[in-house]
Design a protein around this motif. Structure first.
Motif, short mmCIF file in Angstrom:
data_model
loop_
_atom_site.label_atom_id
_atom_site.label_comp_id
_atom_site.label_asym_id
_atom_site.label_seq_id
_atom_site.Cartn_x
_atom_site.Cartn_y
_atom_site.Cartn_z
N ASP A 184 0.96 -1.25 -0.09
CA ASP A 184 0.15 -0.07 -0.15
C ASP A 184 0.79 1.25 0.08
O ASP A 184 0.27 2.24 0.21
CB ASP A 184 -0.90 0.08 1.33
CG ASP A 184 -0.07 0.02 2.46
OD1 ASP A 184 0.92 -0.33 2.47
OD2 ASP A 184 -0.72 0.42 3.39
N ILE A 185 2.22 1.04 -0.04
CA ILE A 185 3.04 2.50 -0.43
C ILE A 185 4.21 2.10 -1.35
O ILE A 185 4.37 1.08 -1.51
CB ILE A 185 3.86 2.54 1.14
CG1 ILE A 185 4.48 3.81 1.29
CG2 ILE A 185 4.69 1.32 1.50
CD1 ILE A 185 4.79 4.41 2.52
N LEU A 186 4.19 3.32 -1.95
CA LEU A 186 5.61 3.20 -3.08
C LEU A 186 6.00 4.48 -3.14
O LEU A 186 5.66 5.55 -2.94
CB LEU A 186 4.62 3.30 -4.42
CG LEU A 186 5.23 3.02 -5.68
CD1 LEU A 186 6.25 1.77 -5.63
CD2 LEU A 186 4.38 3.26 -6.86
N CYS A 187 7.48 4.27 -3.18
CA CYS A 187 8.31 5.57 -3.14
C CYS A 187 8.19 6.36 -4.61
O CYS A 187 7.97 5.78 -5.63
CB CYS A 187 9.78 4.95 -3.43
SG CYS A 187 11.07 6.21 -3.34
N ALA A 188 8.04 7.31 -4.46
CA ALA A 188 7.85 8.22 -5.40
C ALA A 188 8.65 9.63 -5.25
O ALA A 188 9.14 9.89 -4.21
CB ALA A 188 6.31 8.62 -5.63
N CYS A 189 8.80 10.61 -6.49
CA CYS A 189 9.12 11.68 -6.32
C CYS A 189 8.75 12.88 -5.07
O CYS A 189 7.50 12.72 -4.95
CB CYS A 189 9.56 12.44 -7.54
SG CYS A 189 7.98 13.03 -8.19
N ASP A 190 9.35 13.89 -4.80
CA ASP A 190 9.07 14.91 -3.77
C ASP A 190 7.51 15.14 -4.10
O ASP A 190 6.89 15.27 -3.02
CB ASP A 190 9.75 15.92 -3.73
CG ASP A 190 11.22 15.39 -3.06
OD1 ASP A 190 11.31 14.35 -2.37
OD2 ASP A 190 12.09 16.28 -3.02
N ASP A 191 7.36 15.74 -5.30
CA ASP A 191 6.00 16.52 -5.70
C ASP A 191 4.72 15.66 -5.87
O ASP A 191 3.66 16.17 -6.01
CB ASP A 191 6.46 17.51 -6.92
CG ASP A 191 7.10 17.36 -7.71
OD1 ASP A 191 8.25 16.30 -7.55
OD2 ASP A 191 7.12 17.61 -8.85
N LEU A 192 5.16 14.27 -5.89
CA LEU A 192 4.09 13.42 -5.89
C LEU A 192 3.68 12.70 -4.38
O LEU A 192 2.81 11.81 -4.34
CB LEU A 192 4.09 12.21 -6.93
CG LEU A 192 4.21 12.64 -8.30
CD1 LEU A 192 4.49 11.36 -9.46
CD2 LEU A 192 2.84 13.29 -8.55
#
Length: 155
Positions: A120-128
């Protein structure tokens, strides 16, 4: 704020940030994905038609979008497993893309890529970071600070 985005099984939505992109598709069938864990276990995650596959790329642009489509194809259509690395594994720093699947996915820039067996969690860039995506009948519900997205056919 909640945005509803219509999404058909043969479409992909790209959520765009300044330094990364997330692609989201429906699983589009009832089935499963195998997840290999750092504990040398294999988890079977059962998914339904409205569940999601989300892939996060560390960069933006058409090259990343093609990579996202390829990883989704491998997971959804070929049946490749997801692999979760131990939290201290040096390879996590080199992953150009990571994936998550399930009914709901939270995007977070403060986690180590590829090291979370909970889907239920995914690494993403700062603005997302802070965006939550939920699969609903006929589309997606997106909560959080989303500035730009595009929907296109998934081929």
């Amino acid at each position: 704020m909640v945005q509803k985005i219509p999404l058909q099984p043969d479409e992909i939505v790209f959520l765009k940030g300044n330094t990364g992109t997330v692609g989201v598709v429906k699983f589009a069938k009832n089935g499963h994905i195998f997840i290999g864990t750092p504990d040398k276990e294999e988890i079977v995650m059962f998914l339904e038609k409205e569940d999601l596959i989300a892939v996060s790329a560390i960069k933006s642009g058409s090259f990343s979008e093609d990579g996202i489509k390829s990883l989704i194809f491998l997971l959804r259509d070929v049946g490749a497993p997801l692999v979760v690395l131990p939290s201290d594994h040096p390879t996590s720093k080199r992953l150009p893309m990571v994936a998550s699947c399930g009914e709901r996915v939270r995007l977070d820039c403060n986690i180590t890529p590829g090291t979370h067996p909970e889907q239920d969690i995914l690494c993403a860039c700062d603005d997302l970071s802070g965006v939550e995506i939920k699969g609903v009948k006929g589309g997606l519900e997106i909560k959080g600070p989303l500035k730009e997205f595009k929907v296109e056919k998934f081929q």
